[in-house]
Design a protein around this motif. Structure first.
Motif, short mmCIF file in Angstrom:
data_model
loop_
_atom_site.label_atom_id
_atom_site.label_comp_id
_atom_site.label_asym_id
_atom_site.label_seq_id
_atom_site.Cartn_x
_atom_site.Cartn_y
_atom_site.Cartn_z
N THR A 1 -8.42 -4.19 0.54
CA THR A 1 -8.43 -4.62 -0.86
C THR A 1 -7.06 -5.14 -1.28
O THR A 1 -6.93 -6.20 -1.91
CB THR A 1 -8.80 -3.43 -1.78
OG1 THR A 1 -9.98 -2.82 -1.26
CG2 THR A 1 -9.02 -3.87 -3.21
N ASN A 2 -6.03 -4.39 -0.91
CA ASN A 2 -4.67 -4.80 -1.28
C ASN A 2 -4.29 -6.13 -0.63
O ASN A 2 -3.48 -6.88 -1.18
CB ASN A 2 -3.67 -3.72 -0.86
CG ASN A 2 -3.80 -2.48 -1.73
OD1 ASN A 2 -4.37 -2.53 -2.82
ND2 ASN A 2 -3.27 -1.36 -1.25
N THR B 1 0.83 -1.21 0.00
CA THR B 1 0.00 0.00 0.00
C THR B 1 0.87 1.26 0.00
O THR B 1 0.60 2.21 -0.74
CB THR B 1 -0.95 -0.01 1.23
OG1 THR B 1 -1.69 -1.23 1.23
CG2 THR B 1 -1.91 1.17 1.21
N GLU C 1 -8.38 0.59 1.61
CA GLU C 1 -7.53 0.10 0.52
C GLU C 1 -6.58 -0.99 1.01
O GLU C 1 -6.23 -1.90 0.27
CB GLU C 1 -6.70 1.23 -0.06
CG GLU C 1 -7.52 2.09 -1.00
CD GLU C 1 -6.64 3.07 -1.73
OE1 GLU C 1 -6.75 4.25 -1.39
OE2 GLU C 1 -5.86 2.65 -2.60
#
Lengths: 307, 187
Positions: A289-290, A146, A286
């Motif tokens: 998701t990552n 990230t 995020e």
């Protein structure tokens, strides 16, 4: 270029090249997650077994989705609903799972070193999904991914990790990982939850959050494990929050484009204020998701031995 | 097979030859599809990508309209993943347009067994349902193992399985030619 071992146990034993390979592969996997049809046939016929001896939502679901997006079959076993509850040992459970045909075993266990023990016991690839207060390598890899995605580089980036460093496997893996990638890591928390001699890992220690976040590129808040507070490591949650909670004022001391990160689950108002969770610079969602992309990369890279 | 175990047997195309073949293919693509409406090119990693870019530039010169280009990595669709000693590196996939109802021209440097194209067909169809898919290659060297053929061919080159066709492009290799390489005999 390939991973050296058959397993992914911790970032302490990985090289920067191996970490780079995982990050590059994860970037390709992220494209798949963005498609309307999130499925590629790469791991057809492979079996991934998730064995969780501790509760988990995001890590377990993340591994399960990663396996499914790659077309592997995935099975979940939780300790409370299996023969573990009947007293079966970890080794015996693992041998049984292997005999059932698992190619990859993902293990979350309350004891440090459990994944290492398992890796020596079975031929299947073992992925450490958290072992006690030791390591949580896939979380650190998704954090590193990230930061690299947002900042473009890792070398020289200042990462401030704040909270209960002593009991945090996330912190430990991140310290090793970011350090190997050339980032500048600082940690911060009350003296009772800073591991002794942590400076030897190459990090600077602060006890005041205002000093730690100063000019930081990344602020990583750790979850205060509420059960620890009872052990008397700090006087009260209220006091902890007053001294260490990330808020607007403290954020303003970091670089103007600093990222706000948290491995979750979040205790709003304890280690991080609700406004910071929703802040435009927060990448907490995020990270989730990552996490799927990074775990797809790991499953892909570990299932290389044909068979 | 390692390149240093190979010796050059013949050069089949030089820079001019490659250029002429691509110009002809570009004309054929436009002719067959009656213009560039709904047309898109997808280059297969790695050398299909610069070839797709060049074809798009040629088509723009001929028709005056630009054709979108996508990049496809077929690694995750290979049919030999379970037998390889280690997983191949993934390259970028980037198809920045919806393939739905598009006329897709897949572009690659060499067609041989047809297995790469099989994988590419699956990969494209996973992105959506194109109106049709066509295939353009610079070299067709024969020896198909699947019922697949190219719609546009730069040059047909009969080869033996012991030979290797090496396409060298400026963008990927710093030189511009197509060679036939042959295994060095230990005799």
């Amino acid at each position: 270029m390939q991973l050296k071992g058959k397993d992914l146990l911790g970032l302490a034993e990985m090289t920067a090249e191996e970490i780079d390979l995982i990050l590059d592969t994860a970037a390709r996997m992220k494209e798949i997650i963005s498609r309307p049809i999130k499925k590629v046939p790469a791991l057809r016929g492979r079996t991934v077994v998730n064995v969780f001896y501790e509760p988990s939502t995001r890590t377990r679901v993340s591994f399960e989705l990663a396996a499914k997006y790659l077309s592997a079959d995935s099975i979940n076993i939780s300790a409370s609903a299996s023969s573990v509850a009947k007293g079966e040992s970890l080794k015996d459970t693992a041998r049984t799972i292997e005999a059932l045909g698992a190619d990859v075993v993902v293990l979350r266990h309350p004891l440090a070193g459990a994944a290492h023990l398992l890796a020596k016991t079975i031929n299947a690839a073992v992925v450490n999904a958290g072992d006690g207060a030791h390591e949580h390598p896939t979380q650190a890899l998704l954090d590193i991914f990230t930061v690299k995605e947002k900042k473009g580089i890792l070398k020289g980036v200042k990462v401030a990790i704040i909270g209960d460093i002593l009991h945090s496997r996330v912190a430990r893996s991140n310290i090793w990982g970011f350090f190997k990638m050339g980032a500048n890591v600082v940690v911060c928390g009350p003296a009772t939850v800073i591991p002794p001699e942590v400076e030897r890992l190459g990090v600077r220690v602060y006890h005041r959050i205002e000093e730690a976040v100063c000019e930081a590129d990344v602020i990583m808040m750790l979850r205060i494990q509420l059960e620890r507070q009872k052990a008397g490591l700090f006087p009260s949650l209220r006091e902890y929050s007053r001294l260490y909670c990330l808020n607007e004022e403290r954020l303003s001391l970091a670089k103007p484009d600093a990222l706000i990160m948290h491995p979750g689950p979040v205790n709003r108002g304890v280690e991080i204020s609700p406004e910071m969770v929703e802040h435009p610079r927060s990448v907490i969602n995020e990270q989730v998701t990552n996490g799927v992309a990074v775990r797809m990369a790991i499953l892909y890279l570990l299932t290389e031995r044909g068979g | 097979m390692n390149e240093k175990d190979l010796r050059q047997k013949a050069q089949i195309l030089d820079a001019e030859g490659i250029r002429r073949a691509l110009v002809r293919i570009a004309h054929e693509i436009v002719e067959r599809n009656k213009g560039t409406e709904n047309l898109a090119l997808i280059g297969i990693q790695r050398r299909g990508v610069p070839l797709a870019r060049r074809l798009s530039a040629c088509i723009k010169e001929i028709e005056g309209s630009s054709v979108p280009i996508g990049i496809l990595d077929i690694t995750l669709y290979r049919d030999d993943l379970t037998t390889l000693s280690h997983q191949p590196l993934l390259q970028k996939t980037d198809v920045p347009f919806p393939v739905e109802n598009k006329k897709i021209v897949l572009v690659d440097d060499v067609i041989y067994t047809g297995r790469t194209v099989r994988a590419a067909l699956d990969a494209v169809i996973d992105l959506g349902r194109p109106k049709l898919i066509q295939l353009a290659v610079l070299i067709d060297r024969g020896h198909r193992e699947l019922p697949i053929r190219a719609d546009y061919v730069g040059k047909n080159v009969p080869t033996s399985r012991r030979e290797v066709v090496a396409v060298r492009l400026m963008e990927t290799d710093g030189e511009e030619k197509v060679l036939i390489l042959e295994k060095k005999t230990n005799a």
